[in-house]
Design a protein around this motif. Structure first.
Motif, PDB file in Angstrom:
ATOM      1  N   LEU A 198       0.833  -1.197   0.000  1.00 51.83           N
ATOM      2  CA  LEU A 198       0.000   0.000   0.000  1.00 51.83           C
ATOM      3  C   LEU A 198       0.868   1.246   0.000  1.00 51.83           C
ATOM      4  O   LEU A 198       0.528   2.267  -0.578  1.00 51.83           O
ATOM      5  N   LYS A 252       1.558   3.475   2.296  1.00 51.91           N
ATOM      6  CA  LYS A 252       0.993   4.678   2.917  1.00 51.91           C
ATOM      7  C   LYS A 252       1.576   4.931   4.300  1.00 51.91           C
ATOM      8  O   LYS A 252       1.668   6.061   4.742  1.00 51.91           O
ATOM      9  N   ASP A 276       6.184  -1.906   4.954  1.00 53.35           N
ATOM     10  CA  ASP A 276       4.817  -1.407   4.796  1.00 53.35           C
ATOM     11  C   ASP A 276       4.037  -1.865   6.020  1.00 53.35           C
ATOM     12  O   ASP A 276       3.764  -3.050   6.190  1.00 53.35           O
ATOM     13  N   ASP A 317       1.002  -1.522   6.968  1.00 47.10           N
ATOM     14  CA  ASP A 317      -0.370  -2.001   6.803  1.00 47.10           C
ATOM     15  C   ASP A 317      -0.429  -3.491   6.481  1.00 47.10           C
ATOM     16  O   ASP A 317      -1.332  -4.195   6.945  1.00 47.10           O
ATOM     17  N   ILE A 365      -4.977  -6.419  -1.733  1.00 48.91           N
ATOM     18  CA  ILE A 365      -5.228  -4.994  -1.475  1.00 48.91           C
ATOM     19  C   ILE A 365      -6.592  -4.613  -2.033  1.00 48.91           C
ATOM     20  O   ILE A 365      -6.905  -4.926  -3.178  1.00 48.91           O
TER      21      ILE A 365
END
Length: 381
Positions: free
Chosen positions: A94, A96, A127, A129, A381
């Motif tokens: 992701l 983010k 990552d 997430d 995702i």
């Protein structure tokens, strides 16, 4: 892996193609073979492995000697292997919320065979997430080179995506790094270092000037640590309601939030409590509960390091020279375990029991077909 250049000059006489050796090494790691000796033994006993013959499109798989295996791994082009690693996991990330942390590689022991080699470390970029490392940076000499490596990460467009949130340990709380993140439109949560006395002292003075926190979150439930102590945290956030800047500093730009974290450890036997206080700053505003979640998420990179040590015994593996290629392959294996766990957590899909990282490894040990299927996982995702 076929695109990774082979360092051997006379390619016409190669009996053991590099991409086959690298893939077999990864396959062996997934099945729990963690040392060169174990990997070589697994290769030797799997010359007739039907899955490998199908993948390599061969009637017989050639296996190098143990010394040749070692030579191939320490001479592999680390940057080319890293490019393969990043490309493989790109569809899953992701990107983010990112945790950055370095880890020593014991395989660069200066007291070993290669006395001219310096200690090496690897900067893992995770990552948060989906809990997988999607890139590495290689560090030489000492862990302080993390600062330079992270600066290179920020300058690389591969890691720059507007709105990302970076978190890292206090070592990387450097004005050049935080200001770069801010100028790129990204966010950070940075701890204060104890040796940054002026910065930390000013933050504490600013916090003390507030009569009450702007927001507070008390994690009463907490969690149990490895020694069965109850861990809870109270997050106090201090923000200026009239403007973005909560604290002016001559070298750090755009400090919008100051965060005070009070961590409490409670003994289950004596009920004795031990408290520690840490401070952090951020270039964005959010709630105290959200900061709490983001701070806890940072420790997922430590969980990743824990899996490297417990499942693949990274700290027990002595490579001495150029340990980066085997380190990348270990990350590859842990990521494949984690992707399966992400897709199947709380599902009864393994015959041996609950879906955990350890049980995924156990199934790989006894089932070649299951091991092969880990490579075919699709993005969720």
């Amino acid at each position: 892996m076929k695109n990774i250049p082979d360092y051997r000059v006379d390619t016409g006489k190669i009996e053991y193609p590099l991409h086959e050796v690298l893939f077999m090494t990864l396959f062996a790691l997934l099945k729990g073979n963690t040392t060169f000796k174990d990997i070589f033994a697994w290769m030797t006993f799997n010359k007739e492995n039907e899955i490998l013959k199908k993948i390599f499109e061969k009637e017989k798989v050639n296996v190098p000697s143990r010394s040749t295996l070692h030579a191939l791994l320490i001479n592999t082009d680390n940057n080319a292997l890293e490019a393969v690693f990043r490309e493989f996991f790109l569809e899953h990330i992701l990107q983010k919320s990112i945790a950055v942390d370095g880890k020593w590689l014991r395989g660069s022991d200066v007291n070993g065979q290669y006395t001219q080699e310096s200690h090496k470390a690897i900067l893992n970029i995770l990552d948060k997430d989906i809990k997988i490392v999607f890139a590495h940076k290689f560090l030489d000499k000492n862990k302080k080179s993390e600062i330079k490596a992270l600066q290179e990460v920020l300058d690389d467009n591969f890691f720059s995506d507007d709105g990302q949130i970076f978190s890292f340990d206090a070592l990387l709380t450097q004005s050049s790094i935080l200001n770069t993140i801010d100028s790129q439109g990204n966010k950070y949560i940075a701890k204060f270092k104890d040796n940054q006395k002026n910065l930390k002292h000013k933050a504490i003075e600013t916090i003390d000037a507030f009569q009450t926190p702007s927001d507070i979150y008390d994690d009463k439930e907490g969690y149990l640590s490895e020694n069965n102590k109850r861990v809870t945290r109270t997050i106090e956030v201090y923000q200026n309601q009239n403007c973005n800047i909560v604290m002016h500093h001559e070298t750090f730009d755009n400090i919008q939030s100051l965060i005070k974290v009070t961590k409490t450890l409670t003994s289950p036997i004596t009920t004795e409590c031990t408290q520690t206080v840490q401070y952090a700053m951020a270039n964005f505003k959010t709630t105290a509960q959200d900061f709490h979640e983001k701070i806890l998420q940072h420790w997922r990179v430590e969980t990743y390091h824990y899996h490297l040590d417990m499942l693949l015994e990274e700290d027990q593996h002595i490579a001495y020279k150029e340990p980066f290629s085997i380190a990348i392959l270990r990350s590859f294996a842990i990521n494949l375990y984690q992707l399966f766990l992400n897709a199947n957590k709380n599902k009864k899909v393994l015959l041996t029991g609950k879906t955990t990282m350890a049980e995924i490894k156990r199934n790989c040990l006894y089932r070649d077909d299951f091991t092969a299927e880990l490579f075919e996982q699709k993005s969720i995702i």
